[in-house]
Motif scaffolding. Structure first.
Motif, PDB file in Angstrom:
ATOM      1  N   CYS A   1       0.750  -1.400  -0.222  1.00 52.96           N
ATOM      2  CA  CYS A   1      -0.043  -0.284   0.392  1.00 52.96           C
ATOM      3  C   CYS A   1       1.224   1.316  -0.102  1.00 52.96           C
ATOM      4  O   CYS A   1       0.562   2.579  -0.491  1.00 52.96           O
ATOM      5  N   VAL A   2       2.340   1.944   0.344  1.00 49.28           N
ATOM      6  CA  VAL A   2       3.420   2.380   0.415  1.00 49.28           C
ATOM      7  C   VAL A   2       3.703   2.750  -0.397  1.00 49.28           C
ATOM      8  O   VAL A   2       3.388   3.632  -1.576  1.00 49.28           O
ATOM      9  N   LEU A   3       3.690   1.443  -0.848  1.00 48.91           N
ATOM     10  CA  LEU A   3       4.522   1.718  -2.190  1.00 48.91           C
ATOM     11  C   LEU A   3       3.779   2.363  -3.678  1.00 48.91           C
ATOM     12  O   LEU A   3       3.984   2.932  -4.546  1.00 48.91           O
ATOM     13  N   ILE A   4       2.627   2.250  -3.093  1.00 50.15           N
ATOM     14  CA  ILE A   4       1.333   1.986  -3.990  1.00 50.15           C
ATOM     15  C   ILE A   4       1.284   3.408  -4.253  1.00 50.15           C
ATOM     16  O   ILE A   4       0.894   4.029  -4.931  1.00 50.15           O
ATOM     17  N   PHE A   5       0.812   4.460  -2.780  1.00 47.68           N
ATOM     18  CA  PHE A   5       0.980   5.322  -2.691  1.00 47.68           C
ATOM     19  C   PHE A   5       1.366   5.883  -3.580  1.00 47.68           C
ATOM     20  O   PHE A   5       1.836   7.409  -4.043  1.00 47.68           O
ATOM     21  N   LEU A   6       3.126   5.385  -3.040  1.00 41.69           N
ATOM     22  CA  LEU A   6       4.021   6.607  -3.386  1.00 41.69           C
ATOM     23  C   LEU A   6       4.170   6.157  -5.432  1.00 41.69           C
ATOM     24  O   LEU A   6       4.576   7.549  -5.826  1.00 41.69           O
ATOM     25  N   GLN A   7       3.397   5.248  -5.806  1.00 43.74           N
ATOM     26  CA  GLN A   7       3.729   5.566  -7.237  1.00 43.74           C
ATOM     27  C   GLN A   7       2.148   6.169  -7.735  1.00 43.74           C
ATOM     28  O   GLN A   7       2.612   7.094  -8.505  1.00 43.74           O
ATOM     29  N   SER A   8       1.079   6.420  -6.697  1.00 46.04           N
ATOM     30  CA  SER A   8      -0.098   7.470  -7.647  1.00 46.04           C
ATOM     31  C   SER A   8       0.680   8.415  -7.552  1.00 46.04           C
ATOM     32  O   SER A   8       0.079   9.207  -7.622  1.00 46.04           O
ATOM     33  N   LEU A   9       1.370   9.291  -5.685  1.00 48.20           N
ATOM     34  CA  LEU A   9       1.945  10.467  -5.790  1.00 48.20           C
ATOM     35  C   LEU A   9       2.884  10.983  -6.789  1.00 48.20           C
ATOM     36  O   LEU A   9       2.418  12.064  -7.913  1.00 48.20           O
ATOM     37  N   SER A  10       3.794  10.184  -7.875  1.00 48.75           N
ATOM     38  CA  SER A  10       4.472  10.149  -8.669  1.00 48.75           C
ATOM     39  C   SER A  10       3.594  10.271 -10.426  1.00 48.75           C
ATOM     40  O   SER A  10       3.998  11.742 -10.793  1.00 48.75           O
TER      41      SER A  10
ATOM     42  N   TYR B   1       2.001  14.332  -9.806  1.00 50.17           N
ATOM     43  CA  TYR B   1       3.240  15.388  -9.886  1.00 50.17           C
ATOM     44  C   TYR B   1       3.816  15.534 -11.196  1.00 50.17           C
ATOM     45  O   TYR B   1       3.889  16.539 -11.744  1.00 50.17           O
ATOM     46  N   LEU B   2       3.602  14.296 -12.397  1.00 49.48           N
ATOM     47  CA  LEU B   2       4.029  14.360 -13.583  1.00 49.48           C
ATOM     48  C   LEU B   2       3.309  15.320 -14.084  1.00 49.48           C
ATOM     49  O   LEU B   2       3.548  16.457 -14.964  1.00 49.48           O
ATOM     50  N   PRO B   3       2.049  15.931 -14.265  1.00 46.15           N
ATOM     51  CA  PRO B   3       1.162  16.905 -15.377  1.00 46.15           C
ATOM     52  C   PRO B   3       1.531  18.031 -14.447  1.00 46.15           C
ATOM     53  O   PRO B   3       1.775  18.838 -16.285  1.00 46.15           O
ATOM     54  N   THR B   4       2.034  18.551 -13.350  1.00 44.68           N
ATOM     55  CA  THR B   4       2.246  19.526 -12.857  1.00 44.68           C
ATOM     56  C   THR B   4       3.244  19.531 -13.636  1.00 44.68           C
ATOM     57  O   THR B   4       3.549  21.129 -13.624  1.00 44.68           O
ATOM     58  N   LEU B   5       4.150  19.255 -13.228  1.00 46.95           N
ATOM     59  CA  LEU B   5       5.553  19.196 -14.393  1.00 46.95           C
ATOM     60  C   LEU B   5       5.908  19.687 -15.827  1.00 46.95           C
ATOM     61  O   LEU B   5       6.828  21.194 -15.866  1.00 46.95           O
ATOM     62  N   MET B   6       4.605  19.112 -16.536  1.00 46.12           N
ATOM     63  CA  MET B   6       4.885  18.645 -17.740  1.00 46.12           C
ATOM     64  C   MET B   6       4.596  20.432 -17.772  1.00 46.12           C
ATOM     65  O   MET B   6       4.690  20.660 -18.693  1.00 46.12           O
TER      66      MET B   6
ATOM     67  N   VAL C   1      -5.603   0.803  -3.277  1.00 46.77           N
ATOM     68  CA  VAL C   1      -4.820   2.106  -3.072  1.00 46.77           C
ATOM     69  C   VAL C   1      -4.484   3.065  -4.634  1.00 46.77           C
ATOM     70  O   VAL C   1      -4.926   4.172  -4.407  1.00 46.77           O
ATOM     71  N   MET C   2      -4.128   2.482  -5.526  1.00 43.65           N
ATOM     72  CA  MET C   2      -4.150   2.906  -6.562  1.00 43.65           C
ATOM     73  C   MET C   2      -5.341   4.226  -7.396  1.00 43.65           C
ATOM     74  O   MET C   2      -5.397   5.136  -7.495  1.00 43.65           O
ATOM     75  N   ALA C   3      -6.304   3.139  -7.470  1.00 53.98           N
ATOM     76  CA  ALA C   3      -7.636   3.582  -8.267  1.00 53.98           C
ATOM     77  C   ALA C   3      -7.853   4.752  -7.088  1.00 53.98           C
ATOM     78  O   ALA C   3      -8.024   5.533  -7.774  1.00 53.98           O
ATOM     79  N   PRO C   4      -7.772   4.694  -5.700  1.00 59.21           N
ATOM     80  CA  PRO C   4      -9.278   5.474  -5.159  1.00 59.21           C
ATOM     81  C   PRO C   4      -7.997   6.804  -5.045  1.00 59.21           C
ATOM     82  O   PRO C   4      -8.631   7.794  -4.850  1.00 59.21           O
ATOM     83  N   LEU C   5      -7.206   6.784  -4.668  1.00 55.38           N
ATOM     84  CA  LEU C   5      -5.687   7.834  -4.896  1.00 55.38           C
ATOM     85  C   LEU C   5      -5.530   8.427  -5.863  1.00 55.38           C
ATOM     86  O   LEU C   5      -5.620  10.159  -6.534  1.00 55.38           O
ATOM     87  N   THR C   6      -5.600   7.889  -6.819  1.00 59.64           N
ATOM     88  CA  THR C   6      -5.597   8.280  -8.626  1.00 59.64           C
ATOM     89  C   THR C   6      -6.486   9.457  -8.403  1.00 59.64           C
ATOM     90  O   THR C   6      -6.883  10.392  -9.342  1.00 59.64           O
ATOM     91  N   ALA C   7      -7.821   8.629  -8.832  1.00 64.17           N
ATOM     92  CA  ALA C   7      -9.165   8.904  -8.739  1.00 64.17           C
ATOM     93  C   ALA C   7      -9.689  10.704  -7.705  1.00 64.17           C
ATOM     94  O   ALA C   7      -9.792  11.656  -8.707  1.00 64.17           O
ATOM     95  N   ILE C   8      -9.139  10.478  -7.046  1.00 61.86           N
ATOM     96  CA  ILE C   8      -9.415  11.160  -5.529  1.00 61.86           C
ATOM     97  C   ILE C   8      -7.962  12.420  -6.237  1.00 61.86           C
ATOM     98  O   ILE C   8      -9.156  12.961  -6.007  1.00 61.86           O
ATOM     99  N   GLY C   9      -7.033  12.313  -5.946  1.00 64.63           N
ATOM    100  CA  GLY C   9      -6.000  12.946  -6.233  1.00 64.63           C
ATOM    101  C   GLY C   9      -6.344  14.083  -7.250  1.00 64.63           C
ATOM    102  O   GLY C   9      -6.184  14.930  -7.002  1.00 64.63           O
ATOM    103  N   GLY C  10      -6.297  13.014  -8.788  1.00 64.30           N
ATOM    104  CA  GLY C  10      -6.567  13.846 -10.167  1.00 64.30           C
ATOM    105  C   GLY C  10      -7.721  14.734  -9.441  1.00 64.30           C
ATOM    106  O   GLY C  10      -7.371  15.859 -10.285  1.00 64.30           O
ATOM    107  N   ILE C  11      -8.928  14.764  -9.052  1.00 65.51           N
ATOM    108  CA  ILE C  11      -9.988  15.566  -9.007  1.00 65.51           C
ATOM    109  C   ILE C  11      -9.348  16.663  -9.264  1.00 65.51           C
ATOM    110  O   ILE C  11     -10.209  17.734  -8.634  1.00 65.51           O
TER     111      ILE C  11
END
Length: 577
Positions: free
Chosen positions: A19-28, A31-36, A135-145
């Motif tokens: 879960c921690v690794l997936i959380f870090l993957q989701s954060l990365s 973060y990428l679209p902001t850098l782009m 972990v990935m799907a909810p984090l990605t969805a919520i973080g994306g929103i």
């Protein structure tokens, strides 16, 4: 499904790491679209090459870190799901091993095989998918929103329109597909049943020239499964194009309204590109959930079938406080006291009001016509079934009061249907006594009249037996089965029509060899041939589940009409004189 997840408890720390690794993957990923966006708005628009290189390098490092987290998480999640499947298979097999014959009849052998293999595989695959996506799907969805709203709140209204439409499409497709998954597992059961029957009975199939019939029967079950699977997959396959249409339409809408805001100076190009990326992440997170949902209905149906096995309590079990073994004076005694037994669902009892005693040092033979209840009688001694009335006593103790392990340790059973296991000849004989020495194995084989043909085999006692003993004759398999019981050296021997495949000469030699070997033990012999029971100390004649007579050969000739009919049918009228 949730009940099976308790088997993941030993892996909770590994799951936490995933879960921690997936959380870090989701954060990365977030973060990428902001850098782009920064590269476009600051680097490209202003022509700042050093800035582009610096932020581009950061994007590369973030991407590598995300990939590393993803690969490591996949490695650990695959290990956890594989161990989960291993434990679950062990639990199901262990429970099935403790089932009585009644539970096997209720569930079916083919269904148990499917539940132990295919059903557990479906659940295992879902667990693997859940560990990566829960972990990935909810984090990605919520973080994306959150990131999309922070990028441009007004343009985020497109998401509010698209998400309900996507949810309705997914719900509609799954509602039509879910009922078919349980049906498909049942069709797999049926296919396994036909395949198993055909492979086991291949000699019968060929001897009656029914190959074409069996091919047709298999094709029917196969096409039935194929049609159901095709229908399910067609419905589920429609999900992806529907989702892609909705996603592409959402992209067009974002570009349309985004271009208007860019022209009005309310939004920059980089922000629009970042916004599109966030929306894609949100929608692809929904797609990931839908992929898991694709597996969930079938895995849920499989989990229900697995739970059915785990929840099924064997009808025969040890008492909480079993009665200790009887006094030594009763050791080896087998007694039936007014025993009545009826198979589940049968209209009439298989055996009724049976009362007799089999004593150590004596041979008790059981004879009767087909369906008289001979095999049923001896199956009550090792407690394969519990009696409906009366008592079966071993060593003076009701078998229901004895631990099953202790009871069966006293018995050497040679069943009517010979069963051999894959392995060597020595392994099959040693099955009766795990720590049997080579000398004990060879002695048991000699008494069973199996030593000669074993020595003639390519590797003797190390010759590998094919599955089901297909590379041996019926008589050879029967003699190995007898040797397996002899090496055990039990108090009680039960031979359930175990000499039927032997010729008369081998039968006579075997019984002569047994006399000295089983001397002092209680011996029960179920037989069809009169020649097998002539010298028995006690002959029990069964007729329609009841005792028609008890005595020695001469006594029964004078007192039992059923016995006289059996003798006359096999030896002729002259044997009655």
């Amino acid at each position: 499904m949730m009940r099976l997840l308790r088997f993941l408890k030993p892996h909770r720390w590994t799951i936490t790491l995933v879960c921690v690794l997936i959380f870090l993957q989701s954060l990365s990923t977030l973060y990428l679209p902001t850098l782009m966006s920064n590269i476009v708005d600051t680097g490209i628009v202003q022509g700042n090459i050093p800035y582009i290189l610096r932020v581009g390098g950061l994007m590369l490092l973030v991407s590598i870190a995300g990939v590393g987290c993803s690969v490591t998480a996949s490695y650990f999640s695959s290990g956890v799901s594989a161990k989960f499947g291993r434990v679950l298979r062990s639990q199901v097999f262990e429970r099935a091993e403790r089932f009585t014959l009644h539970e096997f009849d209720e569930l079916g052998t083919s269904s148990l095989i499917t539940r132990t293999t295919n059903d557990i595989t479906q659940v295992q695959q879902l667990v693997n998918m859940m560990l990566r996506l829960m972990v990935m799907a909810p984090l990605t969805a919520i973080g994306g929103i959150i990131m999309a709203v922070s990028t441009n709140a007004q343009l985020s209204l497109v998401i509010l329109v698209v998400m309900p439409i996507l949810a309705i499409a997914i719900f509609a497709i799954f509602r039509r597909s879910i009922p078919l998954f349980r049906v498909m597992q049942q069709k797999i059961d049926r296919l396994n049943q036909v395949l198993r029957e055909n492979l086991i009975g291949v000699r019968v199939v060929r001897s009656f020239d029914r190959v074409d019939y069996e091919i047709g029967r298999f094709d029917t079950a196969n096409f039935d499964l194929t049609n159901t699977a095709t229908k399910v997959n067609q419905r589920m396959a429609s999900l992806q194009p529907v989702m892609m249409i909705i996603i592409n339409l959402a992209t067009v809408a974002i570009l349309w309204f985004g271009s208007i805001r860019i022209n009005a100076g309310a939004m920059q190009v980089g922000n629009l590109m970042a916004f599109i990326q966030y929306v894609m992440q949100i929608l692809f997170a929904v797609m990931m959930v839908s992929m898991m949902s694709f597996m969930f209905p079938r895995a849920s149906a499989s989990a229900a079938r697995i739970n059915e096995v785990l929840d099924l309590t064997p009808a025969i079990h040890d008492r909480d406080a079993p009665t200790p073994v009887g006094p030594p004076t009763k050791r080896g005694w087998v007694e039936f006291e007014a025993v009545t037994f009826r198979y589940p669902g049968a209209e009439q009892p298989a055996v009724s009001d049976l009362s007799f005693a089999a004593r150590p040092g004596e041979v008790t033979a059981i004879i009767g016509g087909t369906g008289a209840g001979k095999s049923t009688l001896v199956s009550l001694i090792p407690r394969f079934y519990d009696v409906d009335g009366g008592r079966v006593l071993v060593d003076g103790v009701d078998v229901r009061e004895m631990p099953q392990h202790d009871l069966r340790a006293r018995i050497g059973l040679v069943p009517q249907q010979t069963v051999l296991f894959s392995g060597t000849v020595a392994d099959n004989i040693r099955y009766g006594k795990e720590d049997a020495t080579q000398a004990e194995i060879e002695k048991a084989a000699e008494i069973a009249q199996a030593a000669d043909f074993i020595k003639a085999l390519p590797n003797g006692y190390d010759t590998v037996i094919a599955q089901g003993g297909l590379n041996l004759s019926g008589g050879q398999k029967q003699r190995l089965s007898i040797a397996r019981a002899l090496v055990r050296r039990p108090e009680i021997f039960i031979f359930d029509d175990s000499f039927s495949a032997l010729d008369l000469k081998t039968d006579a030699r075997l019984r002569a060899a047994l006399q000295s070997e089983i001397k002092g033990a209680t011996t029960l012999i179920v037989a069809q041939r009169i020649s097998t029971v002539l010298d028995a100390d006690q002959i029990i004649v069964l007729d329609e589940g009841r005792i028609a007579g008890i005595g020695r050969h001469r006594e029964l000739l004078a007192t039992c009409e059923v016995y006289r009919e059996i003798v006359a049918s096999q030896l002729g009228e002259g044997a009655l004189a």
